[in-house]
Write a protein that holds these residues in place. Structure first.
Motif, PDB file in Angstrom:
ATOM      1  N   ILE A   1       0.832  -1.206   0.000  1.00 35.05           N
ATOM      2  CA  ILE A   1       0.000   0.000   0.000  1.00 35.05           C
ATOM      3  C   ILE A   1       0.869   1.261   0.000  1.00 35.05           C
ATOM      4  CG2 ILE A   1      -1.610   1.362   1.404  1.00 35.05           C
ATOM      5  CD1 ILE A   1      -2.885  -1.360   2.250  1.00 35.05           C
ATOM      6  N   ILE A   2       1.880   1.294   0.857  1.00 39.71           N
ATOM      7  CA  ILE A   2       2.769   2.467   0.929  1.00 39.71           C
ATOM      8  C   ILE A   2       3.507   2.661  -0.400  1.00 39.71           C
ATOM      9  CG2 ILE A   2       4.877   3.372   1.995  1.00 39.71           C
ATOM     10  CD1 ILE A   2       2.393   3.772   3.710  1.00 39.71           C
ATOM     11  N   ASP A   3       3.917   1.555  -1.015  1.00 40.16           N
ATOM     12  CA  ASP A   3       4.638   1.642  -2.284  1.00 40.16           C
ATOM     13  C   ASP A   3       3.805   2.379  -3.332  1.00 40.16           C
ATOM     14  OD1 ASP A   3       6.963   0.777  -4.003  1.00 40.16           O
ATOM     15  OD2 ASP A   3       5.316  -0.174  -5.105  1.00 40.16           O
ATOM     16  N   LYS A   4       2.527   2.025  -3.441  1.00 40.65           N
ATOM     17  CA  LYS A   4       1.656   2.676  -4.428  1.00 40.65           C
ATOM     18  C   LYS A   4       1.450   4.150  -4.091  1.00 40.65           C
ATOM     19  CE  LYS A   4      -2.883   2.697  -6.621  1.00 40.65           C
ATOM     20  NZ  LYS A   4      -3.054   4.160  -6.448  1.00 40.65           N
ATOM     21  N   ILE A   5       1.186   4.426  -2.812  1.00 35.47           N
ATOM     22  CA  ILE A   5       0.898   5.808  -2.419  1.00 35.47           C
ATOM     23  C   ILE A   5       2.117   6.706  -2.665  1.00 35.47           C
ATOM     24  CG2 ILE A   5       0.314   7.319  -0.471  1.00 35.47           C
ATOM     25  CD1 ILE A   5      -1.322   5.028   0.692  1.00 35.47           C
TER      26      ILE A   5
ATOM     27  N   VAL B   1      -0.975  17.337   5.722  1.00 37.76           N
ATOM     28  CA  VAL B   1      -0.563  16.012   5.264  1.00 37.76           C
ATOM     29  C   VAL B   1      -1.292  15.665   3.965  1.00 37.76           C
ATOM     30  CG1 VAL B   1      -0.028  15.246   7.600  1.00 37.76           C
ATOM     31  CG2 VAL B   1      -2.302  14.821   6.652  1.00 37.76           C
ATOM     32  N   ASP B   2      -0.704  14.733   3.203  1.00 36.75           N
ATOM     33  CA  ASP B   2      -1.371  14.296   1.969  1.00 36.75           C
ATOM     34  C   ASP B   2      -1.683  12.799   1.980  1.00 36.75           C
ATOM     35  OD1 ASP B   2       1.157  13.249   1.569  1.00 36.75           O
ATOM     36  OD2 ASP B   2       1.691  14.633  -0.044  1.00 36.75           O
TER      37      ASP B   2
ATOM     38  N   LYS C   1     -11.436  18.400  -0.333  1.00 37.90           N
ATOM     39  CA  LYS C   1     -10.338  17.650  -0.945  1.00 37.90           C
ATOM     40  C   LYS C   1     -10.873  16.356  -1.548  1.00 37.90           C
ATOM     41  CE  LYS C   1      -6.663  19.429   2.039  1.00 37.90           C
ATOM     42  NZ  LYS C   1      -5.865  20.065   0.982  1.00 37.90           N
ATOM     43  N   SER C   2     -10.283  15.928  -2.651  1.00 35.68           N
ATOM     44  CA  SER C   2     -10.702  14.677  -3.285  1.00 35.68           C
ATOM     45  C   SER C   2      -9.703  13.572  -2.937  1.00 35.68           C
ATOM     46  CB  SER C   2     -10.773  14.842  -4.801  1.00 35.68           C
ATOM     47  OG  SER C   2      -9.478  15.092  -5.339  1.00 35.68           O
ATOM     48  N   THR C   3     -10.224  12.352  -2.885  1.00 33.90           N
ATOM     49  CA  THR C   3      -9.344  11.189  -2.680  1.00 33.90           C
ATOM     50  C   THR C   3      -9.355  10.371  -3.972  1.00 33.90           C
ATOM     51  OG1 THR C   3     -11.224   9.952  -1.758  1.00 33.90           O
ATOM     52  CG2 THR C   3      -9.754  11.016  -0.190  1.00 33.90           C
ATOM     53  N   PRO C   4      -8.200   9.876  -4.386  1.00 37.05           N
ATOM     54  CA  PRO C   4      -6.888   9.989  -3.743  1.00 37.05           C
ATOM     55  C   PRO C   4      -6.026  11.141  -4.286  1.00 37.05           C
ATOM     56  CG  PRO C   4      -6.756   8.364  -5.474  1.00 37.05           C
ATOM     57  CD  PRO C   4      -8.166   8.919  -5.506  1.00 37.05           C
ATOM     58  N   ASP C   5      -6.567  11.999  -5.163  1.00 33.60           N
ATOM     59  CA  ASP C   5      -5.727  13.016  -5.813  1.00 33.60           C
ATOM     60  C   ASP C   5      -5.102  13.973  -4.802  1.00 33.60           C
ATOM     61  OD1 ASP C   5      -6.374  11.867  -8.195  1.00 33.60           O
ATOM     62  OD2 ASP C   5      -7.978  13.274  -8.676  1.00 33.60           O
TER      63      ASP C   5
ATOM     64  N   TRP D   1      -7.961  -2.870  -2.520  1.00 35.72           N
ATOM     65  CA  TRP D   1      -7.862  -1.563  -3.181  1.00 35.72           C
ATOM     66  C   TRP D   1      -9.236  -0.969  -3.445  1.00 35.72           C
ATOM     67  CZ3 TRP D   1      -3.304   0.499  -2.896  1.00 35.72           C
ATOM     68  CH2 TRP D   1      -2.171  -0.336  -2.851  1.00 35.72           C
ATOM     69  N   GLY D   2      -9.367   0.307  -3.085  1.00 33.45           N
ATOM     70  CA  GLY D   2     -10.562   1.070  -3.378  1.00 33.45           C
ATOM     71  C   GLY D   2     -10.188   2.382  -4.046  1.00 33.45           C
ATOM     72  N   SER D   3     -11.057   3.358  -3.926  1.00 32.30           N
ATOM     73  CA  SER D   3     -10.819   4.626  -4.614  1.00 32.30           C
ATOM     74  C   SER D   3     -10.236   5.713  -3.702  1.00 32.30           C
ATOM     75  CB  SER D   3     -12.131   5.140  -5.225  1.00 32.30           C
ATOM     76  OG  SER D   3     -13.096   5.341  -4.179  1.00 32.30           O
ATOM     77  N   THR D   4      -9.806   5.336  -2.488  1.00 29.64           N
ATOM     78  CA  THR D   4      -9.301   6.363  -1.569  1.00 29.64           C
ATOM     79  C   THR D   4      -7.784   6.414  -1.516  1.00 29.64           C
ATOM     80  OG1 THR D   4      -9.397   4.850   0.331  1.00 29.64           O
ATOM     81  CG2 THR D   4     -11.360   6.211  -0.107  1.00 29.64           C
ATOM     82  N   ALA D   5      -7.108   5.507  -2.195  1.00 29.99           N
ATOM     83  CA  ALA D   5      -5.637   5.535  -2.218  1.00 29.99           C
ATOM     84  C   ALA D   5      -5.140   4.802  -3.462  1.00 29.99           C
ATOM     85  CB  ALA D   5      -5.057   4.867  -0.972  1.00 29.99           C
TER      86      ALA D   5
END
Length: 332
Positions: A173-177, A241-242, A265-269, A328-332
């Motif tokens: 998860i951290i790798d993708k973010i 924070v982002d 704010k929009s997630t994950p942008d 995986w969802g649409s928040t990250a």
């Protein structure tokens, strides 16, 4: 109605009325006993006619089995705990085992609560709660072997444990973010004193360290939606924070709503938000949360397997390790 039918008759009296032995009466009321269906039906019919009810407590004293399982939990209302407990209750009932639920949240004397349950000579105890001392649980339920599922495993041959490893999924998860450009991470804890929460934080902290990053901010909630919402507003105003990693899914949903509705704010942008648990609600289309997920069916399978090992008197200590996955969802 006769005088006998107005009071609770004994098993000996029922045996005389049905023309069978007391042992046959006992077998008729034991689901797993061998007895002819016609005989069982006749005994049950006579029992109904005369208002007989078997005394499970007395029977447990005779065979030293109460068939009771104490479940020591934090709260019933938490969606994650509720999903797991419902699965476990169904599995126990299918084995003719009856759960006693000890709810520790908002209960001032948790030791007395466990002492009360122990007086019923429970056959098994499963400790989900991180609000009690494991050593106290071991001492109070000294006639059985506790199973711990959300606490630091004890080095005790009489204690079985389920260990959770989410390090690889957290790294994924951290790798993708990070590849998506996020650099300023915050962690929203559930309970500051919780060992499992500290373990979950470490999985993500280690993944950040590998990439030359660290948590730049931290906040403390209470696993509720309201705390996730409130603390996310404060974090995003104060620390810019982002990415927010949350201690559970419910807080993550609250944080997501705060980011969108209060701060626009929009997630994950604009901000990535990650939960932990993998509850059913996280996958709802209105939430679609990215989360560190535990297979709850596999988790309860592991609890039941440990109960069966104890029943079979297999020498311990017993430990089962389960691995989390990224959902995986649409928040990250």
């Amino acid at each position: 109605m006769s005088g006998m039918s107005r009071r609770r008759i004994t098993s000996k009296e029922l045996a005389k009325l049905a023309g069978v032995s007391s042992a046959t009466i006992s077998r008729a009321f034991s689901p797993d006993s061998r007895i002819g269906s016609a005989t069982r039906d006749r005994i049950l019919a006579v029992a109904r006619e005369h208002g007989y009810q078997p005394n499970a407590i007395a029977r447990s004293l005779n065979n030293q089995r109460s068939r009771l399982v104490a479940l020591v939990v934090n709260a019933i209302g938490n969606p994650c705990e509720a999903e797991e407990q419902q699965l476990l209750v169904h599995r126990l009932q299918a084995r003719q085992l009856l759960p006693i639920i000890l709810c520790c949240a908002d209960h001032s004397d948790r030791l007395q609560l466990m002492r009360l349950a122990s007086t019923y000579q429970v056959d098994h105890v499963v400790v989900f709660s991180d609000m009690v001392s494991m050593q106290d649980a071991v001492d109070i339920f000294h006639t059985t072997k506790p199973i711990i599922v959300s606490f630091e495993p004890l080095d005790n041959e009489n204690v079985s444990s389920i260990r959770i490893d989410g390090s690889e999924a957290a790294d994924e998860i951290i790798d993708k973010i990070v590849r998506d450009g996020k650099k300023r991470f915050a962690y929203l804890s559930g309970t500051n004193s919780s060992w499992i929460d500290k373990l979950r934080r470490k999985w993500f902290a280690d993944a950040l360290t590998k990439r030359g990053l660290a948590f730049e901010a931290q906040a403390f909630g209470d696993y509720s939606y309201d705390s996730g919402f409130k603390e996310a507003v404060l974090l995003l105003h104060r620390d810019k924070v982002d990415a927010i990693i949350c201690g559970n899914d419910v807080m993550a949903i609250g944080a997501r709503d705060a980011a969108r509705r209060v701060l626009g704010k929009s997630t994950p942008d604009d901000i990535a938000i990650v939960g932990q648990d993998g509850i059913a609600m996280a996958a709802w289309d209105c939430n679609d949360l990215t989360t560190l997920s535990l297979d709850h069916v596999a988790f309860i399978d592991a609890v039941v397997e440990l109960i069966e090992r104890h029943d079979a008197e297999i020498e311990g200590p017993h430990s089962i390790t389960l691995t989390c996955t990224a959902r995986w969802g649409s928040t990250a």
